[in-house]
Design a protein around this motif. Structure first.
Motif, PDB file in Angstrom:
ATOM      1  N   ALA A  41      41.134  26.128  -4.055  1.00 45.75           N
ATOM      2  CA  ALA A  41      40.906  25.042  -3.260  1.00 45.75           C
ATOM      3  C   ALA A  41      40.025  25.615  -2.148  1.00 45.75           C
ATOM      4  O   ALA A  41      38.814  24.964  -2.032  1.00 45.75           O
ATOM      5  CB  ALA A  41      42.129  24.380  -2.643  1.00 45.75           C
ATOM      6  N   LEU A  42      40.176  26.773  -1.461  1.00 47.27           N
ATOM      7  CA  LEU A  42      39.368  27.336  -0.591  1.00 47.27           C
ATOM      8  C   LEU A  42      38.011  27.495  -1.107  1.00 47.27           C
ATOM      9  O   LEU A  42      36.878  27.647  -0.643  1.00 47.27           O
ATOM     10  CB  LEU A  42      40.038  28.504   0.148  1.00 47.27           C
ATOM     11  N   ALA A  43      38.038  28.379  -2.187  1.00 43.64           N
ATOM     12  CA  ALA A  43      36.794  28.511  -3.099  1.00 43.64           C
ATOM     13  C   ALA A  43      35.830  27.413  -3.383  1.00 43.64           C
ATOM     14  O   ALA A  43      34.630  27.617  -3.357  1.00 43.64           O
ATOM     15  CB  ALA A  43      36.988  29.343  -4.237  1.00 43.64           C
ATOM     16  N   VAL A  44      36.630  26.354  -3.770  1.00 40.66           N
ATOM     17  CA  VAL A  44      35.991  25.060  -4.337  1.00 40.66           C
ATOM     18  C   VAL A  44      35.309  24.543  -2.880  1.00 40.66           C
ATOM     19  O   VAL A  44      33.868  24.205  -2.969  1.00 40.66           O
ATOM     20  CB  VAL A  44      36.861  24.198  -4.918  1.00 40.66           C
ATOM     21  N   ARG A  45      35.893  24.632  -1.755  1.00 40.07           N
ATOM     22  CA  ARG A  45      35.392  24.164  -0.365  1.00 40.07           C
ATOM     23  C   ARG A  45      34.201  25.120  -0.206  1.00 40.07           C
ATOM     24  O   ARG A  45      33.122  24.485   0.298  1.00 40.07           O
ATOM     25  CB  ARG A  45      36.437  24.319   0.492  1.00 40.07           C
ATOM     26  N   ARG A  46      34.077  26.314  -0.194  1.00 44.93           N
ATOM     27  CA  ARG A  46      33.164  26.989   0.160  1.00 44.93           C
ATOM     28  C   ARG A  46      32.047  26.785  -0.830  1.00 44.93           C
ATOM     29  O   ARG A  46      30.741  26.902  -0.525  1.00 44.93           O
ATOM     30  CB  ARG A  46      33.562  28.686   0.188  1.00 44.93           C
ATOM     31  N   ALA A  47      32.090  26.513  -2.009  1.00 41.77           N
ATOM     32  CA  ALA A  47      31.045  26.408  -3.121  1.00 41.77           C
ATOM     33  C   ALA A  47      30.495  25.037  -2.782  1.00 41.77           C
ATOM     34  O   ALA A  47      29.119  25.095  -2.765  1.00 41.77           O
ATOM     35  CB  ALA A  47      31.631  26.409  -4.649  1.00 41.77           C
ATOM     36  N   VAL A  48      31.296  24.090  -2.361  1.00 41.99           N
ATOM     37  CA  VAL A  48      30.786  22.633  -2.321  1.00 41.99           C
ATOM     38  C   VAL A  48      29.784  23.040  -0.945  1.00 41.99           C
ATOM     39  O   VAL A  48      28.607  22.388  -0.804  1.00 41.99           O
ATOM     40  CB  VAL A  48      31.671  21.640  -1.997  1.00 41.99           C
ATOM     41  N   ALA A  51      26.335  24.619  -1.457  1.00 38.65           N
ATOM     42  CA  ALA A  51      25.464  23.551  -2.076  1.00 38.65           C
ATOM     43  C   ALA A  51      24.904  22.552  -1.051  1.00 38.65           C
ATOM     44  O   ALA A  51      23.851  22.480  -1.095  1.00 38.65           O
ATOM     45  CB  ALA A  51      26.215  22.921  -3.103  1.00 38.65           C
ATOM     46  N   GLY A  52      25.898  22.398   0.027  1.00 36.46           N
ATOM     47  CA  GLY A  52      25.135  21.350   0.833  1.00 36.46           C
ATOM     48  C   GLY A  52      24.697  21.957   2.173  1.00 36.46           C
ATOM     49  O   GLY A  52      24.441  21.346   3.084  1.00 36.46           O
ATOM     50  N   GLN A  53      24.739  23.308   2.209  1.00 33.20           N
ATOM     51  CA  GLN A  53      24.128  24.026   3.296  1.00 33.20           C
ATOM     52  C   GLN A  53      24.878  23.791   4.629  1.00 33.20           C
ATOM     53  O   GLN A  53      24.065  23.669   5.587  1.00 33.20           O
ATOM     54  CB  GLN A  53      22.833  23.819   3.529  1.00 33.20           C
ATOM     55  N   VAL A  54      26.305  23.443   4.776  1.00 34.12           N
ATOM     56  CA  VAL A  54      26.958  23.362   5.589  1.00 34.12           C
ATOM     57  C   VAL A  54      28.166  24.276   5.654  1.00 34.12           C
ATOM     58  O   VAL A  54      28.445  24.716   4.902  1.00 34.12           O
ATOM     59  CB  VAL A  54      27.426  21.812   5.751  1.00 34.12           C
ATOM     60  N   ASP A  55      28.951  24.471   7.141  1.00 33.39           N
ATOM     61  CA  ASP A  55      29.990  25.457   7.178  1.00 33.39           C
ATOM     62  C   ASP A  55      31.106  24.786   6.526  1.00 33.39           C
ATOM     63  O   ASP A  55      31.215  23.367   6.544  1.00 33.39           O
ATOM     64  CB  ASP A  55      30.295  25.303   8.821  1.00 33.39           C
ATOM     65  N   PRO A  56      31.798  25.381   5.745  1.00 31.28           N
ATOM     66  CA  PRO A  56      33.028  24.931   4.895  1.00 31.28           C
ATOM     67  C   PRO A  56      33.996  24.091   5.684  1.00 31.28           C
ATOM     68  O   PRO A  56      34.572  23.007   5.058  1.00 31.28           O
ATOM     69  CB  PRO A  56      33.462  26.170   4.301  1.00 31.28           C
ATOM     70  N   ARG A  57      34.239  24.449   6.975  1.00 36.73           N
ATOM     71  CA  ARG A  57      35.045  23.651   7.845  1.00 36.73           C
ATOM     72  C   ARG A  57      34.775  21.909   7.973  1.00 36.73           C
ATOM     73  O   ARG A  57      35.774  21.317   8.252  1.00 36.73           O
ATOM     74  CB  ARG A  57      35.328  24.087   9.291  1.00 36.73           C
ATOM     75  N   TYR A  58      33.524  21.730   7.524  1.00 34.91           N
ATOM     76  CA  TYR A  58      33.105  20.111   7.580  1.00 34.91           C
ATOM     77  C   TYR A  58      33.492  19.517   6.191  1.00 34.91           C
ATOM     78  O   TYR A  58      33.166  18.493   6.141  1.00 34.91           O
ATOM     79  CB  TYR A  58      31.695  20.267   8.057  1.00 34.91           C
ATOM     80  N   ILE A  59      33.997  20.261   5.275  1.00 31.14           N
ATOM     81  CA  ILE A  59      34.071  19.731   4.001  1.00 31.14           C
ATOM     82  C   ILE A  59      35.768  19.401   3.920  1.00 31.14           C
ATOM     83  O   ILE A  59      36.425  20.302   4.237  1.00 31.14           O
ATOM     84  CB  ILE A  59      33.762  20.800   2.697  1.00 31.14           C
TER      85      ILE A  59
END
Length: 130
Positions: A41-48, A51-59
């Motif tokens: 889950a955390l890996a997918v969050r970071r990958a997304v 791709a969106g050029q945003v900090d993972p904490r916003y996903i």
């Protein structure tokens, strides 16, 4: 402004939400007690996020390609191969093309991506290839 820069898109996206801690993200996915699913889950969050050029904490778990994620740069013309490559990098695994095809891109959401990638990782583990 007719065209927004990537930086403007990310800033606008960030203004619409509050950062979410990893623990809260995992709780939203019901993954907190499952080490393997949490890792995916955390890996997918970071990958997304990459791709969106945003900090993972916003996903967020319920972010969808056709809604929330569409506000981010690159998601309007998402390169699904690049997303899979980001996931592979984050998990330090190789996902075969036939396995990558099992990741739902129609009505994509972070939640369904986590489910699909978790299933792939478990199949790879069971085959002894991770």
């Amino acid at each position: 402004m007719l065209f927004k820069s990537a930086t403007d898109k990310v800033d606008e996206f960030r203004r619409t939400r509050v950062p979410q801690a990893d623990a809260d993200f995992l709780r939203d996915l019901n993954a907190a007690g499952d080490v393997e699913r949490s890792h995916v889950a955390l890996a997918v969050r970071r990958a997304v996020a990459k791709a969106g050029q945003v900090d993972p904490r916003y996903i967020r778990a319920d972010d969808r390609e056709s809604a929330e994620l569409a506000l981010l740069p690159l998601w309007d013309s998402m390169d699904w191969v690049q997303l899979v490559m980001n996931i592979e990098d984050e998990l330090a695994i190789s996902i075969a093309t036939h396995e990558a095809m099992t990741i739902r891109v129609r009505n994509f959401s972070v939640r369904t991506c986590v489910e699909d990638v978790t299933a792939i990782v478990r199949r790879l583990r069971d085959q002894g290839t991770t």
